[in-house]
Design an enzyme around this catalytic site. Sequence first.
Site: not given
Ligand code: PRP
Ligand code: URA
Length: 209
Positions: A104, A108, A200, A203
């Site tokens: 994400r 944006t 997160d 993370d």
């Molecule tokens: C997180 C989570 C989802 C997304 C949710 O991933 O694991 O995939 O955010 O957010 P949304 O519903 O607003 O799209 P992230 O983009 O942080 O990537 P990562 O798992 O690689 O850390």
């Molecule tokens: N992605 C995450 O990992 N946590 C949140 O709360 C939202 C998006």
Amino acid sequence: MSKVVVFDHPLIQHKLSIMRDKETGVKEFRELLEEIGMLMVYEATRDLETQEVDVETPICTAKCRRLAGRKLAVVPILRAGLGMVDGVLNMVPAAKVGHIGLYRDPETLKPVEYYCKLPADSTEREILVVDPMLATGGSASAAIQFIKDRGCNHIRLLNLIAAPEGVKRMQEDHPDVDIYIAALDDHLNEHGYIVPGLGDAGDRLFGTK
Ligand code: PRP
Ligand code: URA
């Protein structure tokens, strides 16, 4: 309209409460995510088709039930979805595994795709898309669209925590995809994080912050 199933099972709720705790470290977070993935798939597959079969026990012939119909595939949304895969495979060891890479954009909040590889026979399978967080719903909606664009039409979404905004977005974009969650939280904050959420997920799973 798709259905939204919230798992209020005490074991799931107990484990999730530990995952939410900011003091919970990477090792325990990872173990709990796998365990909840296993419990969730058990519930989310409750309606799978079965057929009657005769089994010769040491005593006599027993009328039993075995899985019939579509085989399963699990598709994690990278990265955080990876943490649920082993739990699903513990319950469904023959499931095939696909991967969708999305992150994400922090400005944006729109999903950016970087990888997609699905099992060759995925159009014939029931696809379980897994990701711990459903926030704006942008990532899940885009991932499911990629899967549909490759001809798959039997899809379920499994998330640990969902925001109402994400559920609404999913139901608008994909009314045919049922959503299974462990908790429906309150709202998104100004950075797009789920409140109260768990922070997160990627993370915390991989120790990258
Ligand atoms: C997180 C989570 C989802 C997304 C949710 O991933 O694991 O995939 O955010 O957010 P949304 O519903 O607003 O799209 P992230 O983009 O942080 O990537 P990562 O798992 O690689 O850390
Ligand atoms: N992605 C995450 O990992 N946590 C949140 O709360 C939202 C998006």
